[in-house]
Motif scaffolding. Structure first.
Motif, PDB file in Angstrom:
ATOM      1  N   UNK A   1       0.837  -1.208   0.000  1.00 37.88           N
ATOM      2  CA  UNK A   1       0.000   0.000   0.000  1.00 37.88           C
ATOM      3  C   UNK A   1       0.864   1.246   0.000  1.00 37.88           C
ATOM      4  N   UNK A   2       2.092   1.093   0.504  1.00 38.64           N
ATOM      5  CA  UNK A   2       2.945   2.248   0.757  1.00 38.64           C
ATOM      6  C   UNK A   2       3.125   3.111  -0.481  1.00 38.64           C
ATOM      7  N   UNK A   3       3.357   2.456  -1.633  1.00 41.01           N
ATOM      8  CA  UNK A   3       3.707   3.259  -2.798  1.00 41.01           C
ATOM      9  C   UNK A   3       2.572   4.184  -3.207  1.00 41.01           C
ATOM     10  N   UNK A   4       1.335   3.672  -3.219  1.00 46.79           N
ATOM     11  CA  UNK A   4       0.267   4.562  -3.665  1.00 46.79           C
ATOM     12  C   UNK A   4       0.012   5.664  -2.641  1.00 46.79           C
ATOM     13  N   UNK A   5       0.240   5.355  -1.353  1.00 48.83           N
ATOM     14  CA  UNK A   5       0.067   6.400  -0.350  1.00 48.83           C
ATOM     15  C   UNK A   5       1.162   7.461  -0.502  1.00 48.83           C
ATOM     16  N   UNK A   6       2.401   7.025  -0.747  1.00 48.58           N
ATOM     17  CA  UNK A   6       3.491   7.995  -0.917  1.00 48.58           C
ATOM     18  C   UNK A   6       3.184   8.929  -2.086  1.00 48.58           C
ATOM     19  N   UNK A   7       2.692   8.355  -3.170  1.00 52.48           N
ATOM     20  CA  UNK A   7       2.351   9.176  -4.331  1.00 52.48           C
ATOM     21  C   UNK A   7       1.315  10.217  -3.933  1.00 52.48           C
ATOM     22  N   UNK A   8       0.292   9.753  -3.215  1.00 55.24           N
ATOM     23  CA  UNK A   8      -0.786  10.664  -2.838  1.00 55.24           C
ATOM     24  C   UNK A   8      -0.269  11.757  -1.899  1.00 55.24           C
ATOM     25  N   UNK A   9       0.602  11.368  -0.942  1.00 56.87           N
ATOM     26  CA  UNK A   9       1.148  12.356  -0.002  1.00 56.87           C
ATOM     27  C   UNK A   9       1.934  13.408  -0.764  1.00 56.87           C
ATOM     28  N   UNK A  10       2.755  12.964  -1.724  1.00 59.46           N
ATOM     29  CA  UNK A  10       3.562  13.914  -2.477  1.00 59.46           C
ATOM     30  C   UNK A  10       2.667  14.884  -3.248  1.00 59.46           C
ATOM     31  N   UNK A  11       1.616  14.335  -3.851  1.00 59.18           N
ATOM     32  CA  UNK A  11       0.714  15.199  -4.608  1.00 59.18           C
ATOM     33  C   UNK A  11      -0.032  16.158  -3.680  1.00 59.18           C
ATOM     34  N   UNK A  12      -0.268  15.718  -2.445  1.00 63.04           N
ATOM     35  CA  UNK A  12      -0.978  16.573  -1.493  1.00 63.04           C
ATOM     36  C   UNK A  12      -0.088  17.667  -0.918  1.00 63.04           C
ATOM     37  N   UNK A  13       1.241  17.486  -1.037  1.00 61.62           N
ATOM     38  CA  UNK A  13       2.171  18.428  -0.429  1.00 61.62           C
ATOM     39  C   UNK A  13       1.903  19.853  -0.861  1.00 61.62           C
ATOM     40  N   UNK A  14       1.606  20.018  -2.149  1.00 55.41           N
ATOM     41  CA  UNK A  14       1.352  21.349  -2.674  1.00 55.41           C
ATOM     42  C   UNK A  14       0.207  21.982  -1.891  1.00 55.41           C
TER      43      UNK A  14
ATOM     44  N   UNK B   1       6.034  33.721  -5.580  1.00 52.05           N
ATOM     45  CA  UNK B   1       6.681  32.864  -6.587  1.00 52.05           C
ATOM     46  C   UNK B   1       7.314  31.648  -5.907  1.00 52.05           C
ATOM     47  N   UNK B   2       7.924  31.881  -4.760  1.00 53.69           N
ATOM     48  CA  UNK B   2       8.557  30.766  -4.041  1.00 53.69           C
ATOM     49  C   UNK B   2       7.525  29.688  -3.701  1.00 53.69           C
ATOM     50  N   UNK B   3       6.355  30.120  -3.197  1.00 54.02           N
ATOM     51  CA  UNK B   3       5.294  29.164  -2.865  1.00 54.02           C
ATOM     52  C   UNK B   3       4.869  28.405  -4.116  1.00 54.02           C
ATOM     53  N   UNK B   4       4.698  29.169  -5.188  1.00 52.17           N
ATOM     54  CA  UNK B   4       4.262  28.582  -6.454  1.00 52.17           C
ATOM     55  C   UNK B   4       5.253  27.531  -6.947  1.00 52.17           C
ATOM     56  N   UNK B   5       6.528  27.892  -6.944  1.00 51.48           N
ATOM     57  CA  UNK B   5       7.546  26.985  -7.496  1.00 51.48           C
ATOM     58  C   UNK B   5       7.632  25.694  -6.675  1.00 51.48           C
ATOM     59  N   UNK B   6       7.623  25.839  -5.355  1.00 50.09           N
ATOM     60  CA  UNK B   6       7.765  24.641  -4.522  1.00 50.09           C
ATOM     61  C   UNK B   6       6.529  23.746  -4.656  1.00 50.09           C
ATOM     62  N   UNK B   7       5.330  24.361  -4.687  1.00 47.24           N
ATOM     63  CA  UNK B   7       4.117  23.556  -4.867  1.00 47.24           C
ATOM     64  C   UNK B   7       4.167  22.800  -6.182  1.00 47.24           C
ATOM     65  N   UNK B   8       4.560  23.528  -7.216  1.00 46.40           N
ATOM     66  CA  UNK B   8       4.666  22.903  -8.532  1.00 46.40           C
ATOM     67  C   UNK B   8       5.654  21.751  -8.505  1.00 46.40           C
ATOM     68  N   UNK B   9       6.798  21.981  -7.836  1.00 42.13           N
ATOM     69  CA  UNK B   9       7.817  20.948  -7.737  1.00 42.13           C
ATOM     70  C   UNK B   9       7.261  19.667  -7.127  1.00 42.13           C
ATOM     71  N   UNK B  10       6.514  19.791  -6.035  1.00 43.97           N
ATOM     72  CA  UNK B  10       5.951  18.601  -5.394  1.00 43.97           C
ATOM     73  C   UNK B  10       4.935  17.914  -6.304  1.00 43.97           C
ATOM     74  N   UNK B  11       4.143  18.724  -7.010  1.00 47.12           N
ATOM     75  CA  UNK B  11       3.162  18.127  -7.918  1.00 47.12           C
ATOM     76  C   UNK B  11       3.825  17.321  -9.030  1.00 47.12           C
ATOM     77  N   UNK B  12       4.870  17.928  -9.628  1.00 43.32           N
ATOM     78  CA  UNK B  12       5.565  17.236 -10.726  1.00 43.32           C
ATOM     79  C   UNK B  12       6.225  15.965 -10.209  1.00 43.32           C
ATOM     80  N   UNK B  13       6.842  16.070  -9.029  1.00 42.37           N
ATOM     81  CA  UNK B  13       7.496  14.904  -8.439  1.00 42.37           C
ATOM     82  C   UNK B  13       6.474  13.796  -8.175  1.00 42.37           C
ATOM     83  N   UNK B  14       5.319  14.210  -7.648  1.00 36.82           N
ATOM     84  CA  UNK B  14       4.276  13.220  -7.361  1.00 36.82           C
ATOM     85  C   UNK B  14       3.827  12.500  -8.617  1.00 36.82           C
ATOM     86  N   UNK B  15       3.660  13.260  -9.684  1.00 37.33           N
ATOM     87  CA  UNK B  15       3.264  12.644 -10.958  1.00 37.33           C
ATOM     88  C   UNK B  15       4.281  11.616 -11.421  1.00 37.33           C
ATOM     89  N   UNK B  16       5.567  12.007 -11.327  1.00 36.43           N
ATOM     90  CA  UNK B  16       6.628  11.096 -11.748  1.00 36.43           C
ATOM     91  C   UNK B  16       6.671   9.856 -10.881  1.00 36.43           C
TER      92      UNK B  16
END
Lengths: 255, 310, 278
Positions: free
Chosen positions: B225-238, B284-299
């Motif tokens: 289960x861990x992998x799908x939860x990690x993905x979801x957590x990363x996507x939620x980070x933003x 911009x800093x908030x935007x960039x970091x949120x975007x970073x987590x979203x892209x990472x989560x997708x990957x």
């Protein structure tokens, strides 16, 4: 070794009640291989699952190695009887290496010298030590089933419950696994209960067998009787006939 | 980055990693990790996301060396207040004559603190409740899932507001409030996965070896289960970063003078027309970091959870 | 001799994967007249991909090439999408392994047969309904009217597969491709299904391609058998001459099955010679 008397398995209740197994009795002697044959829905797999505790024993008694089984099953029970499943693609944990899969039962039962036991188990099922650190997706169907057999044998059980162990495999691989099971039984003096829909497979591996239909025992016979076509029951006859392959102008007995 | 040397010199190490017959536990594990890394790097945006997240980590770690000025003590209020970006102050200064770049650099620590704390609180709770309830079923499942439903019904920001109102403003209270409202989705995901895994033959097999229920849950169910939860957590980070910034903006998160990005945007809004950089730079800093987590989560989803990617 | 219905020459199916290109079918050639042709092989031999490629049903990353691939003189490689659609389900039909996955779960069996019929024949609703009921009767459903209004989950595997056959044969196709049509069924049920299939095929003079892993079954059902190994046809023979098979792979496949008739122990296993795959 195994004594089943009036076994009943019931799922659900009221309108949803399903009697999966009705009053089935049989005994298996030490070192014997016993077959359960039937079509889907005959309850043959359920009998096996009831013995090892994956299905409820709703009535009757199950005696394995002289002891009536308890619910939940004791740790000693699992050291006595182990099971091999039908689909080797589903019965191995996809994220565990062969090593981890084989080490798990040893860890659960706190067996020492896991190292040598694992290597020995791999050797017994005809795989070299090079297979030890592979993941299931790096193995073929036959190799997976060998690992599943190694896992079942690593605790040195006396009884092996085999649930259609070759029906998901190709014909040539089936032959290898059947030969392996045959050899292992002779070497280790194992007792088998084999569930299969394939009469020829059961006749090959077992001395005696029970034909089942709709959860009930139809008849108990021997593989010798099957080979000579001496089945008294009509249903068994139709199974024998169907297993011979398609016949063009045959009587509509099978229908 | 771990995989890059292997990419530049393909023969020896790569062959070892991709061996079909690993000779040790470690080789098998590394080989698997390498395959994951390879499919991850196929997604260039995900690599960018990873880069951003690593940059955040780096900046937060070495803020003391990177920041040119103090984030708290301002300069001369008569001459250095609200200066536009220039060579001395790369991102300009704010109304207290503090260097915005330095504040953003130190602010990354707060952002990282929020992210790490929320994930180490929410992920284990979600995983535990989800897998236990899915595996045991029956009344345990009913009780745990109703509790989850109750938590799911709280609006995150409103609960955080109430929490902060009760315990007093501060980043720690904000984090706790965010964490206790963010675990229910993870529990649901873990439960759904567990329900699928529970009836599979490999779980039946380990049951028949006499494994105890905790052993099955933690050793066999949780890892799957861990992998799908990690993905979801990363996507939620933003979303979590935004919530934390939102609380800061409302004055309920980190308190002045601490350089929290949301609070920085809040002070900047008074000067939005004439001194846009005061609000825009932390924005911009908030935007960039949120975007970073979203892209990472997708990957990560492509690598860890191929089912969901389709 | 009559002109063959289906001509396949040098059929290849390739899958371009991240790890490289995998060739699932590597140069298969055969001709099919009004006969029953069996294609036998183990998993991964390319037998199913051959059947799918003929129908143009190769799954996405796959690429199909052939020197010549024609059905009744129509080149299937250059034919328009429209022509292909008309052929598929109209003149060529396919029965898949598991009826559970090939029937639409939210439509009744009757509706599905009517839909299949109306897609290829101009017919009024009433006509189509009559035709569907007649078809259900032809596959020996005991109570066609009742089965007509049942949903797929309400029928057993054997009935589902018979419904599937009814649906596939309602348009009177010239050729039927059956991919493991009975391997999901119990032996006695599968004999029944095969008997129905056999009758329909001979009554209507259809060509049949029967794909299966079961050499014994195929040889008892078909006129001619192609044995596939690693994407190639290693042997082609008349079903009645199966005992005289020359290729060691075919021989091995025949021998490694346990039989009731003789008790061989240990069972002969197959020593795969790498040269077979060349």
């Amino acid at each position: 070794m195994i004594d089943i008397q009036n076994l009943n398995v019931v799922y659900g209740m009221g309108r949803l009640r399903v009697d999966a197994v009705k009053n089935v009795s049989f005994t298996v002697k030490q070192g014997e291989a016993y077959g359960l044959v039937g079509e889907s829905g005959s309850g043959k797999s359920t009998v096996l699952r009831a013995i090892c505790g994956l299905a409820p024993v709703s009535g009757g008694r199950v005696i394995v190695d002289g002891n009536q089984v308890t619910t939940p099953r004791s740790k000693e029970f699992y050291r006595t009887a182990q099971m091999v499943f039908q689909d080797p693609y589903a019965s191995l944990h996809p994220r565990h290496t062969v090593d981890r899969t084989l080490a798990e039962p040893l860890a659960i039962h706190s067996v020492k010298d896991a190292e040598t036991r694992i290597l020995q188990a791999l050797k017994e099922v005809g795989l070299g030590p090079s297979f030890r650190f592979r993941y299931p997706h790096q193995l073929s169907g036959g190799q997976r089933q060998r690992i599943a057999i190694a896992r079942a044998l690593i605790l040195r059980p006396k009884v092996l419950l085999l649930d259609e162990p070759t029906s998901a495999l190709d014909a040539s691989v089936q032959a290898e696994i059947l030969n392996l099971l045959d050899d292992l039984r002779r070497q280790m003096g194992l007792t088998y209960i084999l569930v299969s829909h394939d009469l020829a497979v059961v006749a090959h591996l077992c001395e005696r067998l029970l034909v089942m239909r709709h959860g009930e025992a139809v008849e108990e016979t021997s593989s010798g009787a099957l080979r000579t076509g001496k089945a008294s029951n009509e249903y068994t006859q139709s199974l024998i006939q169907a297993s011979q392959g398609f016949t063009r102008n045959s009587s509509p007995a099978a229908a | 980055m771990a995989g890059s040397p292997a990419l530049s010199q393909p023969t020896g190490l790569r062959a070892w990693l991709l061996s079909a017959e690993p000779h040790s536990r470690w080789q098998a594990r590394l080989g698997r990790a390498y395959l994951g890394w390879r499919s991850f790097t196929k997604n260039h945006l995900a690599v960018l996301g990873l880069g951003i997240v690593l940059l955040l980590l780096f900046v937060a770690l070495f803020a003391d060396f990177l920041a040119p000025y103090s984030p708290i003590a301002g300069g001369d209020l008569r001459t250095q207040r609200l200066l536009p970006p220039s060579e001395t102050y790369w991102l300009g200064t704010d109304d207290q004559a503090r260097d915005i770049l330095s504040r953003i650099i130190y602010g990354s620590r707060i952002t990282l603190f929020v992210v790490v704390l929320v994930s180490i609180i929410a992920t284990p709770i979600g995983l535990l409740i989800g897998t236990v309830s899915g595996y045991l079923g029956g009344w345990v499942d009913t009780v745990l899932m109703r509790i989850t439903d109750i938590f799911l019904a709280f609006p995150r920001l409103v609960l955080a507001l109430a929490f902060v109102a009760a315990l007093g403003p501060g980043i720690e209270n904000a984090v706790i409030a965010i964490a206790i409202t963010s675990w229910p989705p993870y529990a649901r995901i873990a439960r759904a996965e567990t329900l699928m895994i529970r009836n599979s033959d490999f779980i039946a097999a380990v049951k028949l070896q006499g494994a105890s229920t905790p052993r099955i849950i933690f050793g066999h169910v949780v890892p799957l289960c861990l992998s799908s939860v990690i993905v979801r957590v990363t996507l939620d980070m933003a979303g979590i970063i935004l919530t934390a910034a939102g609380l800061g903006f409302l004055g309920l998160g980190a308190q002045p003078p601490s350089p929290e990005w949301g609070a920085m945007v809040a002070t900047g809004r008074n000067y939005l027309i004439d001194q846009w950089w005061v609000a825009a730079m932390p924005g911009i800093a908030i935007f960039v970091v949120s975007l970073g987590f979203n892209l990472l989560g997708d990957g990560l989803r492509d690598v860890l959870d191929p089912k969901a990617a389709k | 001799m009559m002109k063959p219905l289906l001509e396949v020459e040098d059929l290849r199916v390739r899958f371009h994967l991240r790890t490289g290109t995998v060739e699932a079918v590597r140069g298969v050639s055969f001709q099919l007249g009004r006969e029953r042709l069996g294609i036998v092989g183990e998993s991964g031999s390319g037998k199913s991909q051959t059947g799918r490629a003929i129908l143009g049903l190769t799954p996405p990353p796959g690429e199909v090439t052939a020197k010549h691939l024609a059905f009744d003189g129509i080149d299937l490689q250059t034919a328009s999408k429209r022509t292909l659609r008309q052929l598929r389900g109209g003149r060529i039909s396919m029965v898949m392994q598991d009826p559970k996955y090939s029937l639409n779960p939210v439509m009744t069996i009757g509706e599905q047969i009517i839909e299949a019929y109306q897609a290829h024949a101009k017919a009024s609703k009433a006509e189509a309904r009559d035709k569907a009921l007649a078809m259900l009767e032809a596959v020996k459903m005991r109570d066609p009217g009742r089965v007509f209004s049942l949903y797929p989950h309400e029928v057993s595997g054997g009935m589902g597969q018979r419904a599937m056959i009814a649906m596939m044969l309602v348009t009177d196709p010239d050729m039927l491709i059956a991919d493991e049509p009975t391997s999901a069924l119990d032996v006695t049920v599968s004999m029944e299904v095969l008997r129905i299939l056999d009758e329909l095929v001979s009554e209507r003079g259809m060509s049949l391609i029967f794909i299966s892993h079961d050499l014994k079954l195929v040889s008892s059902f078909c006129d001619r058998v192609l044995v596939m190994y690693a994407g190639r046809v290693v042997e082609e023979l008349e079903a009645k001459n199966l005992r005289e098979a020359k290729h060691p792979y075919t021989q091995g496949l025949m021998r490694c099955l346990p039989t009731l008739a003789n008790d061989v122990r240990p069972l002969p296993t197959l020593n795969r010679d790498p040269s077979w795959a060349l």
